[in-house]
Each structure stands twice: as C-alpha cells, then as structure tokens.
Design an enzyme around this catalytic site. Structure first.
Site, PDB file in Angstrom:
ATOM      1  N   SER A   1      -4.500   7.614  13.117  1.00 17.89           N
ATOM      2  CA  SER A   1      -5.404   6.524  12.724  1.00 17.89           C
ATOM      3  C   SER A   1      -5.814   5.701  13.935  1.00 17.89           C
ATOM      4  O   SER A   1      -5.049   5.538  14.885  1.00 17.89           O
ATOM      5  CB  SER A   1      -4.686   5.616  11.713  1.00 17.89           C
ATOM      6  OG  SER A   1      -5.415   4.443  11.493  1.00 17.89           O
TER       7      SER A   1
ATOM      8  N   TYR B   1       2.901   0.502   8.704  1.00 21.50           N
ATOM      9  CA  TYR B   1       2.115   1.730   8.475  1.00 21.50           C
ATOM     10  C   TYR B   1       1.549   2.219   9.811  1.00 21.50           C
ATOM     11  O   TYR B   1       1.749   3.369  10.203  1.00 21.50           O
ATOM     12  CB  TYR B   1       0.977   1.500   7.474  1.00 21.50           C
ATOM     13  CG  TYR B   1      -0.100   2.552   7.616  1.00 21.50           C
ATOM     14  CD1 TYR B   1      -1.271   2.279   8.329  1.00 21.50           C
ATOM     15  CD2 TYR B   1       0.096   3.837   7.135  1.00 21.50           C
ATOM     16  CE1 TYR B   1      -2.216   3.269   8.525  1.00 21.50           C
ATOM     17  CE2 TYR B   1      -0.848   4.832   7.322  1.00 21.50           C
ATOM     18  CZ  TYR B   1      -2.006   4.543   8.030  1.00 21.50           C
ATOM     19  OH  TYR B   1      -2.934   5.523   8.236  1.00 21.50           O
TER      20      TYR B   1
ATOM     21  N   LYS C   1       2.363   5.766  12.415  1.00 19.18           N
ATOM     22  CA  LYS C   1       1.411   6.714  13.028  1.00 19.18           C
ATOM     23  C   LYS C   1       1.655   6.800  14.541  1.00 19.18           C
ATOM     24  O   LYS C   1       1.678   7.880  15.125  1.00 19.18           O
ATOM     25  CB  LYS C   1      -0.037   6.266  12.760  1.00 19.18           C
ATOM     26  CG  LYS C   1      -0.460   6.389  11.305  1.00 19.18           C
ATOM     27  CD  LYS C   1      -0.331   7.830  10.817  1.00 19.18           C
ATOM     28  CE  LYS C   1      -0.735   7.978   9.362  1.00 19.18           C
ATOM     29  NZ  LYS C   1      -0.545   9.349   8.859  1.00 19.18           N
TER      30      LYS C   1
HETATM   31  C1  WQD Z   1     -12.825  -2.972   6.334  1.00 17.38           C
HETATM   32  C2  WQD Z   1     -13.492  -4.335   6.555  1.00 17.38           C
HETATM   33  C3  WQD Z   1     -12.116  -6.209   5.952  1.00 17.38           C
HETATM   34  C4  WQD Z   1     -12.091  -5.602   1.649  1.00 17.38           C
HETATM   35  C5  WQD Z   1      -7.783   0.193   6.843  1.00 17.38           C
HETATM   36  C6  WQD Z   1      -6.468   0.508   7.477  1.00 17.38           C
HETATM   37  C7  WQD Z   1      -6.626   1.672   8.418  1.00 17.38           C
HETATM   38  C8  WQD Z   1      -7.237   2.823   7.687  1.00 17.38           C
HETATM   39  C9  WQD Z   1      -8.569   2.418   7.048  1.00 17.38           C
HETATM   40  C10 WQD Z   1      -5.498   4.314   6.968  1.00 17.38           C
HETATM   41  C11 WQD Z   1     -12.520  -5.358   7.131  1.00 17.38           C
HETATM   42  C12 WQD Z   1     -13.371  -6.150   5.104  1.00 17.38           C
HETATM   43  C13 WQD Z   1     -12.311  -5.457   3.010  1.00 17.38           C
HETATM   44  C14 WQD Z   1     -12.693  -6.695   0.964  1.00 17.38           C
HETATM   45  C15 WQD Z   1     -13.710  -7.408   3.003  1.00 17.38           C
HETATM   46  N1  WQD Z   1      -6.355   3.295   6.688  1.00 17.38           N
HETATM   47  N2  WQD Z   1     -13.110  -6.330   3.657  1.00 17.38           N
HETATM   48  N3  WQD Z   1     -13.485  -7.556   1.660  1.00 17.38           N
HETATM   49  O1  WQD Z   1      -8.757  -2.680   7.357  1.00 17.38           O
HETATM   50  O2  WQD Z   1     -10.593  -1.526   8.712  1.00 17.38           O
HETATM   51  O3  WQD Z   1      -8.684  -0.195   7.837  1.00 17.38           O
HETATM   52  O4  WQD Z   1      -8.288   1.314   6.177  1.00 17.38           O
HETATM   53  O5  WQD Z   1      -5.412   4.958   7.971  1.00 17.38           O
HETATM   54  O6  WQD Z   1      -5.337   2.007   8.870  1.00 17.38           O
HETATM   55  O7  WQD Z   1      -6.081  -0.610   8.258  1.00 17.38           O
HETATM   56  O8  WQD Z   1     -10.402  -1.075   6.254  1.00 17.38           O
HETATM   57  O9  WQD Z   1     -11.738  -1.162   4.191  1.00 17.38           O
HETATM   58  O10 WQD Z   1      -9.589  -2.557   4.330  1.00 17.38           O
HETATM   59  O11 WQD Z   1     -11.591  -3.219   5.638  1.00 17.38           O
HETATM   60  O12 WQD Z   1     -14.437  -8.211   3.628  1.00 17.38           O
HETATM   61  O13 WQD Z   1     -12.532  -6.902  -0.274  1.00 17.38           O
HETATM   62  O14 WQD Z   1     -13.892  -4.855   5.288  1.00 17.38           O
HETATM   63  O15 WQD Z   1     -11.840  -7.547   6.313  1.00 17.38           O
HETATM   64  O16 WQD Z   1     -13.240  -6.183   8.031  1.00 17.38           O
HETATM   65  P1  WQD Z   1      -9.605  -1.491   7.598  1.00 17.38           P
HETATM   66  P2  WQD Z   1     -10.802  -1.987   5.017  1.00 17.38           P
END
Ligand code: WQD
Length: 339
Positions: free
Chosen positions: A126, A151, A155
């Site tokens: 990741s 998590y 990785k």
């Molecule tokens: C994306 C953006 C949130 C929800 C995660 C894991 C990473 C990988 C992918 C496994 C961020 C914003 C989110 C919401 C929002 N997983 N957001 N409102 O955090 O980049 O990555 O998933 O490997 O390890 O960390 O993805 O989709 O959670 O967030 O504003 O209701 O959307 O703040 O900026 P993230 P995400």
C-alpha cells in the site's frame, strides 16, 4: 493453463484479479476464509467467467490447510497474496489481531511456497508505507515513513520480511505492489466493493449516499494546502489494479534470479480532490449529492499520488480507465446491490 493461487480471492481487489487472471489465460485458485468477504462474490465471479472458480475455504494462517491446498493443486506457478485485515481504523483498536493475522499469514505462505517449490509471489502492499511524502509524485525510491496505523505498519513489516528473505537467498521472487486508492467495480456489476457496516472509504460512502443509504457525506477538511482545500488522492479503477497483478506475475516469470524483491507503485499518476470526486460522481451518475464540509479526519495525509514510470517501463502496465469511468462503474454496482 498455469495455476495462480489468489489468497483473499473473494475480496474486493482479489475477486477482480481472479477475473483478470482468467482473461489473461491463467487458472486462478481462490483461498478465502470469508472473514471479510461474502460468498456472493464467488457467484459474481462465476457469472463473469461462466464457470465456477476453484475455491478452498480456510485461513492462510493455518499451515496444515495451506499445505493441503498446494498438495492437492499440484504445480502452482505463483501466488497473489491479498488475504489480510485492512481497515485502518479497526487496526488502531485491534493492533495485536492485525499483526497476528497480516504478518503470520505471510510467514505461513512463504514456508508453504518453499516446501512446494513455488517461487513467484505478488504481495498486496500500500502507498500507506510512504505516509505523507515530502515530494510528489511518489516514486518507489521515495523513503518510507513511519506508518500512521498498525494496518499500514503490517504492510511495511511484510515488505521488510520479504527484503530479509531475499537477502538470505530464500527461494522467493517477489513483487510488492503499492496500491494507491482502488475504486470502482467490474463493468458487468457482477462484482464490486462490499464494505461491511459504515464505509470508511470515500467512494463506497458516496455511492451509499447516492442510493439513500447514508443521509449525507461529510468532506473531512477543506483547509488543506491544495487547490480546493480538500485532500488529494490517486484513485485507480480496480480493474486497472487487477491488470497490474497479471503483469507483475508475468514480469516475475521472466526474471532469472532465484531470489528477488521489486516494488511498484500502482496508481493513475493523476491526483483528484475529494470535491472533484463528488463532482465527477454527480456527472457520471446524474445524482445530486448531499454533502457538507466538516473537520479534518485524524491520520489523513494531505496529498499523495503516484509516479508510475517504473510500473509502465518494467511491467508494461498503465492505468487506462478515468475517474469518470471508475465512479460510473461504482454507481452501477451500488444500484445492483440496492436491487
Ligand atoms: C480518501 C479521502 C478522506 C470518507 C485508505 C487507507 C489506505 C488504502 C485506501 C488499504 C481522504 C476523504 C473519506 C468520507 C471524506 N486502504 N473522505 N469523507 O484514507 O486515502 O486510504 O484507503 O490499503 O491504506 O488508508 O482513503 O477513501 O478513506 O479517503 O472526506 O466520508 O476522502 O479524508 O481525504 P485513504 P479514503
């Protein structure tokens, strides 16, 4: 047909990779304990492949079970290892469970592969290992940073295990694919993301809000140092991500060394903000979204997106699907779920 073992093959990225492997002329063999996947994914894969994939239900931490799978299947050309716990928030609450599951399953797999002389491993890593990069876009040479969650640390530790194994000339030829943000679903809408409970990730939350399952979307912070103030991410269609796994295995087969580890970023190379995702989703679905601007989410990095030069040059792989297509496919899948 060469058999490829896909651990976690009933999961989100695993199921799409099973389809991509079949389409590339391989025979995928699924191992899954269904702790974070639904049996309906197997039906979805069957609907796409027009045949039932070989499935072993069991835990990758169970050495006797894994030994049995290899013994029964005979020659396995390679393994793609997805099986792991992957909820960032949950890992903070249950770190021991995450280390036990994610680290031990890799160790059991490596020992079983050695016993059965199966050298090729594609490991699901990741972009989390980079944390908040100092320079963007992120290359594979970008220094790793202390993970911001157990998590993410599992990785990073798994990558170090592979590194040490190769240094000791352990008979493993491994690729660690560092995913950015996988989104979307197979265009048939037979398979897709099945978040359990309230989605942590943006896109499944957006599709559930559009389907009326969630009342509104909260944008976590609009005071970042980005063009529109919201976080930037590299959102990649899950089928592009699946294709990268096939290319990774094909690359490994061509390498002559008996032990190697290579890292590849798997993203589109194009950053998009949260507000751009919301706006693009409205264009792709025709659905107006109800969202509000809220406080930052602790642990979020401000911006990260991939430099995919190495993946393109060495794997001959590049993402081909746009954010619009990814969100259109995500919406088609959500509508299928809501039927
Ligand atoms: C994306 C953006 C949130 C929800 C995660 C894991 C990473 C990988 C992918 C496994 C961020 C914003 C989110 C919401 C929002 N997983 N957001 N409102 O955090 O980049 O990555 O998933 O490997 O390890 O960390 O993805 O989709 O959670 O967030 O504003 O209701 O959307 O703040 O900026 P993230 P995400």
């Amino acid at each position: 047909m060469q058999k490829i073992l896909v651990t976690g093959g009933a999961g989100y990225i695993g199921s799409h990779t099973v389809v991509a492997l079949h389409e590339a002329g391989f025979e995928p063999v699924i191992v899954d304990n269904f702790s974070n996947a639904d049996k309906s994914a197997i039906d979805g894969i069957k609907a796409i492949l027009q045949k039932s994939p070989t499935l072993y239900q069991g835990d990758c931490n169970d050495a006797a079970f894994m030994d049995q799978v290899f013994a029964k299947e005979g020659k396995i050309a390679g393994v793609i290892h997805f099986a792991a716990s992957k909820a960032v928030g949950e890992s903070v609450q249950k770190p021991i469970q995450y280390y036990a599951n994610n680290i031990n399953s890799l160790l059991v797999l490596l020992q079983t592969m050695e016993k059965h002389q199966c050298p090729h491993l594609v490991f699901s890593s990741s972009c989390t290992v980079y944390g908040q990069p100092d320079e963007l876009p992120v290359t594979e040479a970008t220094p790793k940073k202390q993970a911001t969650s157990p998590y993410g640390n599992t990785k990073a530790v798994c990558e170090e295990i592979l590194e040490d194994a190769v240094t000791a000339k352990y008979p493993i030829k491994a690729i660690a694919l560092r995913y950015f943000n996988p989104i979307g679903a197979h265009p048939s809408a037979h398979i897709g993301e099945l978040p359990i409970g309230v989605p942590n990730n943006l896109v499944p939350f957006v599709t559930q809000a559009a389907a009326g399952i969630r009342e509104k979307i909260t944008v976590f912070g609009n005071d970042y140092d980005t063009p529109d103030g919201t976080c930037l991410r590299d959102y990649i269609h899950v089928m592009d991500l699946a294709d990268a796994h096939v290319k990774a295995f094909e690359f490994l087969e061509k390498q002559n060394q008996s032990s190697l580890i290579e890292y590849f970023n798997v993203g589109t190379g194009k950053p998009n903000s949260v507000l751009e995702v919301i706006q693009t989703f409205e264009e792709a679905s025709g659905v107006k979204l109800n969202y509000e601007l809220g406080p930052r989410r602790p642990g979020d990095v401000e911006q990260t997106y991939a430099d995919v030069t190495k993946s393109t040059k060495l794997l001959g792989w590049k993402a081909t699907r746009s954010l619009f297509e990814s969100l259109r496919d995500a919406w088609n899948w959500q509508q299928k779920l809501s039927q």
